[in-house]
Scaffold this motif. Structure first.
Motif, mmCIF file in Angstrom:
data_model
loop_
_atom_site.group_PDB
_atom_site.id
_atom_site.type_symbol
_atom_site.label_atom_id
_atom_site.label_comp_id
_atom_site.label_asym_id
_atom_site.label_seq_id
_atom_site.Cartn_x
_atom_site.Cartn_y
_atom_site.Cartn_z
ATOM 1 N N GLN A 212 0.822 -1.201 0.000
ATOM 2 C CA GLN A 212 0.000 0.000 0.000
ATOM 3 C C GLN A 212 0.863 1.262 0.000
ATOM 4 O O GLN A 212 0.579 2.231 -0.717
ATOM 5 C CB GLN A 212 -0.927 -0.015 1.222
ATOM 6 N N TYR B 247 0.846 4.087 -3.004
ATOM 7 C CA TYR B 247 0.534 5.488 -2.774
ATOM 8 C C TYR B 247 1.736 6.401 -3.043
ATOM 9 O O TYR B 247 1.570 7.518 -3.521
ATOM 10 C CB TYR B 247 0.028 5.688 -1.348
ATOM 11 N N SER B 248 2.942 5.901 -2.751
ATOM 12 C CA SER B 248 4.125 6.732 -2.976
ATOM 13 C C SER B 248 4.463 6.845 -4.458
ATOM 14 O O SER B 248 4.905 7.902 -4.919
ATOM 15 C CB SER B 248 5.327 6.171 -2.210
ATOM 16 N N LEU C 275 -0.031 7.859 -6.234
ATOM 17 C CA LEU C 275 -0.884 8.938 -5.757
ATOM 18 C C LEU C 275 -0.097 10.203 -5.419
ATOM 19 O O LEU C 275 -0.563 11.309 -5.690
ATOM 20 C CB LEU C 275 -1.679 8.460 -4.536
ATOM 21 N N ILE D 292 -6.483 3.961 -10.722
ATOM 22 C CA ILE D 292 -6.565 4.533 -9.380
ATOM 23 C C ILE D 292 -7.901 4.184 -8.738
ATOM 24 O O ILE D 292 -7.964 3.819 -7.545
ATOM 25 C CB ILE D 292 -6.366 6.055 -9.450
ATOM 26 N N VAL E 234 -8.498 1.906 -5.313
ATOM 27 C CA VAL E 234 -9.231 2.403 -4.145
ATOM 28 C C VAL E 234 -10.433 1.524 -3.830
ATOM 29 O O VAL E 234 -10.720 1.213 -2.660
ATOM 30 C CB VAL E 234 -9.663 3.861 -4.382
#
Length: 354
Positions: free
Chosen positions: A186, A190-191, A194, A240, A244
């Motif tokens: 995760q 995200y790094s 996002l 994305i 999510v």
């Protein structure tokens, strides 16, 4: 294909035949344009055609490399596996394409974010930006490559996920169907996705606010970066949303969204060279000159043949005219000769009389 891979093909949702035909067409169109477009962009940046700041040129070179790699390792192999409905390139290339998918995809995210930041600093600090060299851009690019590769490889090794052939996208992917992502996965997602995406959105909005106060040439480059950013967001937005909304175990709707998300990522490497072509005059001129040079060989041969035909026709006409003039002179000359002889006789006679 071994038994384990065949068992992994048992999914609650499968792509129908018309969907496969559409995917083949989509891969061929995006693959061909992406390959030639990114190669042209890479070559033009290497020969110093792009009239941009040096850091941006180096970042664009790396962006073109990711586009070529994504086309070679992801888009084009998907054509053969979609036709055969199985992975036909061997286990080794299956692993390579899986890691290339994440490394090249996330690397393009960082590069686009870095391009936006670079252009924003050029607008805010124009004098300081002139001092930056290509070495600065090379250091930024190399640092991004190292960070992305380490994060992707480490997270996948820790997660210990199987690399399998997915009949939903007709490519090798990591198996996310039954094991929920751990904390490291995760954090990596995200790094690498996002956070740069947030940077792209923020810098894009900032560039839009500054676009009215910059010069016409600079405004043109800003519009290029805005278009590239929008194309990237549209390309990875389904992925994305899938990341999510993903549930364990995967539902049919999640699987359909995953299929759309996988093929939508082809938009970014396909559209980038097109955006640069229509918005950067130096790149457009370079491509047009190369195309005309290739076409000029055929035009030169055609013009040579046409000129040869005209030359032969003209020579025939000239020879015909010369023959006619010679014939006319033969008819006319006796009269002139007779007159001259008569005149000369008179002169001679007059001379004798005298």
């Amino acid at each position: 294909m071994d038994t384990e891979t065949k068992d992994n093909r048992l999914d609650p949702y499968s792509v129908p035949d018309y969907g496969r035909y559409c995917l083949i067409t989509w891969c061929l169109v995006t693959g061909i344009f992406s390959l030639f477009g990114n190669l042209a962009l890479l070559i033009s940046s290497l020969v110093s055609v792009l009239k941009l700041d040096k850091v941006s040129v180096v970042l664009i070179q790396n962006l073109a490399v990711t586009g070529v790699g994504f086309t070679v390792f992801i888009i084009l192999p998907t054509v053969g596996s979609t036709v055969e409905q199985e992975w036909i390139y061997g286990r080794g290339l299956c692993v390579v394409t899986t890691y290339a998918l994440y490394i090249l995809g996330f690397m393009s995210t960082y590069l686009i974010a870095s391009l936006n930041i670079s252009k924003l600093t050029v607008l805010l600090f124009p004098l300081r930006a002139r001092l930056r060299t290509k070495k600065c851009g090379a250091v930024i690019s190399a640092t991004l490559w190292v960070i992305v590769i380490i994060l992707i490889v480490t997270s996948n090794v820790v997660a210990s996920r199987d690399i399998t052939f997915s009949p939903l996208v007709f490519a090798c992917t990591l198996d996310y169907r039954f094991i929920p992502p751990n904390l490291l996965e995760q954090a990596t997602l995200y790094s690498n996705l996002l956070v740069p995406l947030g940077v792209i959105l923020a810098t894009a909005i900032w560039l839009m606010l500054l676009i009215r106060s910059v010069r016409k040439l600079t405004r043109h480059i800003v519009l290029v970066l805005l278009a590239v950013s929008i194309a990237y967001i549209l390309s990875y937005l389904p992925f994305i949303i899938f990341a999510v909304l993903r549930k364990q175990p995967m539902t049919v709707n999640n699987l359909r969204l995953y299929t759309v998300a996988a093929v939508a990522t082809f938009i970014s490497p396909f559209s980038n060279p097109i955006i640069f072509y229509f918005n950067i005059k130096s790149f457009k001129t370079y491509v047009d000159n190369k195309v005309l040079w290739v076409m000029g060989k055929h035009i030169e041969i055609r013009d040579r043949d046409v000129s040869g035909r005209y030359a032969s026709r003209n020579s025939t006409r000239i020879s015909t005219v010369s023959m006619r003039s010679t014939r006319d002179s033969v008819v006319i000359n006796p009269i002139n000769v007779a007159a001259l002889q008569k005149n000369s006789t008179v002169v001679v006679n007059d001379a004798r009389i005298i």
